[in-house]
Design an enzyme around this catalytic site. Structure first.
Site, PDB file in Angstrom:
ATOM      1  N   TYR A 160       0.980  -1.224  -0.013  1.00 38.13           N
ATOM      2  CA  TYR A 160      -0.100   0.117   0.008  1.00 38.13           C
ATOM      3  C   TYR A 160       1.028   1.154   0.088  1.00 38.13           C
ATOM      4  O   TYR A 160       1.573   1.523   1.054  1.00 38.13           O
ATOM      5  CB  TYR A 160      -1.078  -0.007   1.183  1.00 38.13           C
ATOM      6  CG  TYR A 160      -1.931   0.978   1.085  1.00 38.13           C
ATOM      7  CD1 TYR A 160      -2.261   1.886   0.283  1.00 38.13           C
ATOM      8  CD2 TYR A 160      -2.738   1.176   2.424  1.00 38.13           C
ATOM      9  CE1 TYR A 160      -3.281   2.893   0.232  1.00 38.13           C
ATOM     10  CE2 TYR A 160      -3.762   2.090   2.616  1.00 38.13           C
ATOM     11  CZ  TYR A 160      -4.070   2.998   1.274  1.00 38.13           C
ATOM     12  OH  TYR A 160      -5.087   3.858   1.278  1.00 38.13           O
ATOM     13  N   LYS A 210      -1.396  -0.898  -4.311  1.00 36.68           N
ATOM     14  CA  LYS A 210      -2.582   0.005  -4.452  1.00 36.68           C
ATOM     15  C   LYS A 210      -1.427   1.390  -4.419  1.00 36.68           C
ATOM     16  O   LYS A 210      -0.731   1.626  -3.285  1.00 36.68           O
ATOM     17  CB  LYS A 210      -3.354  -0.130  -3.121  1.00 36.68           C
ATOM     18  CG  LYS A 210      -4.234   0.983  -3.280  1.00 36.68           C
ATOM     19  CD  LYS A 210      -5.258   1.221  -2.167  1.00 36.68           C
ATOM     20  CE  LYS A 210      -6.208   2.367  -2.192  1.00 36.68           C
ATOM     21  NZ  LYS A 210      -7.107   2.695  -1.197  1.00 36.68           N
TER      22      LYS A 210
END
Length: 305
Positions: free
Chosen positions: A148, A178
């Site tokens: 992330y 992400k």
């Protein structure tokens, strides 16, 4: 744990993924029933998958016990776990291990891992050691890991050279990323690191590139509000739907995103309870709610069936 990065098998997360909000009750506890009802709605109305307990889900404002309870409620709900990744990052590596192991034991499709975010400017060796500890602890149930990348919040980037090193050391356990940085050049560079490495920008504006190749889809906070438009943009290249989806996202420019998402969830679903947030976030005041509600309704009024 050395390995090589290969095309991933058994990892079906792609397309329109909502970074789903977590409902909060009057006592500040996660409201699992409301959250799961929203999850069912989103999966039935355009979402290919869900990112549970991410930034929009206020994960880092909940305790370990609360986060485990939310995961367990999702797992026991009958919702398709193969369509959900769970945020398991934490400032303490031991907490990240506990959460990632729990997600693995429950059978979720992936764990989304923030870097340990308190100490800034740490060397790559330290971040690599954290990922190695998580992977070792989940070796018996090898849940795929997604990195992330949100340096504006975490203060620590998963930079491209470090990602390459992680893939070289840990192979196919590291399946994707992400990217919430908003830096599309970075997202494209990350997507080109290796075949099968899945990159999900956080803006709906990335859907045309997701359709054409470099990205696996989009993980978006505003997909809580515009999943149907996102689905049309992603699946059929509907330019009008894409424009409306992006316009809804732009309603939050210069505003607090998570309280804004929740204010609109309250409006869309006719349920004021959705407006609650966990401290340190603060719910939108009446004028802020009125502004985003009017903007949202105006965008939706232009929708072409």
């Amino acid at each position: 744990m050395a390995g090589t990065q290969t095309e991933k098998s058994g990892d079906g997360l792609s397309g329109v993924i909502a970074a789903i909000a977590t409902a909060v009750d009057a006592k500040g506890e996660p409201d699992c029933a409301r959250s799961i009802a929203l999850a069912r709605f989103l999966l039935a109305n355009g979402c290919d998958g869900l990112n549970v307990l991410g930034t929009t889900g206020e994960a880092t404002s909940f305790s370990l016990d609360q986060r485990r309870r939310v995961m367990t409620a999702y797992a026991e709900s009958g919702l398709p776990r193969d369509r959900m990744m769970v945020g398991t990052g934490a400032a303490a590596p031991a907490d990240a291990i506990v959460l990632t192991r729990h997600a693995a034991e429950l059978g979720f499709a992936g764990a989304l891992v923030l870097p340990p975010f308190y100490y800034k400017g740490v060397p790559d060796d330290g971040l690599l050691a954290v990922i190695e500890a998580i992977l070792t602890a989940t070796a018996a149930r090898p849940i795929p890991l997604y990195l992330y990348h949100f340096p504006a919040q975490s203060g620590l980037p998963w930079h491209v050279a470090l990602i390459r090193r992680l893939l070289q050391n840990f192979g196919e356990r590291i399946v994707g990323l992400k990217d919430s940085s908003g830096d599309m050049a970075y997202a494209r560079e990350a997507a080109a690191i290796a075949p099968g490495f899945k990159v999900f920008p956080s803006t709906e504006a990335a859907f045309p590139e997701a359709r054409s190749g470099p990205f696996a889809g989009c993980i978006s906070a505003t997909a809580n509000l515009n999943a149907d438009l996102c689905a049309r943009a992603y699946r059929s290249g509907d330019a009008a739907a894409l424009g409306q989806a992006v316009a809804i996202r732009k309603l939050f420019d210069g505003k607090a995103l998570v309280p804004g998402i929740k204010a609109l969830l309250a409006h869309i679903h006719g349920d004021p309870q959705w407006g609650r947030v966990q401290p340190p976030l603060v719910a939108f005041r009446a004028a802020e709610r009125a502004a985003v509600t009017a903007g949202y309704d105006a965008v939706r009024a232009k929708r072409v069936a």
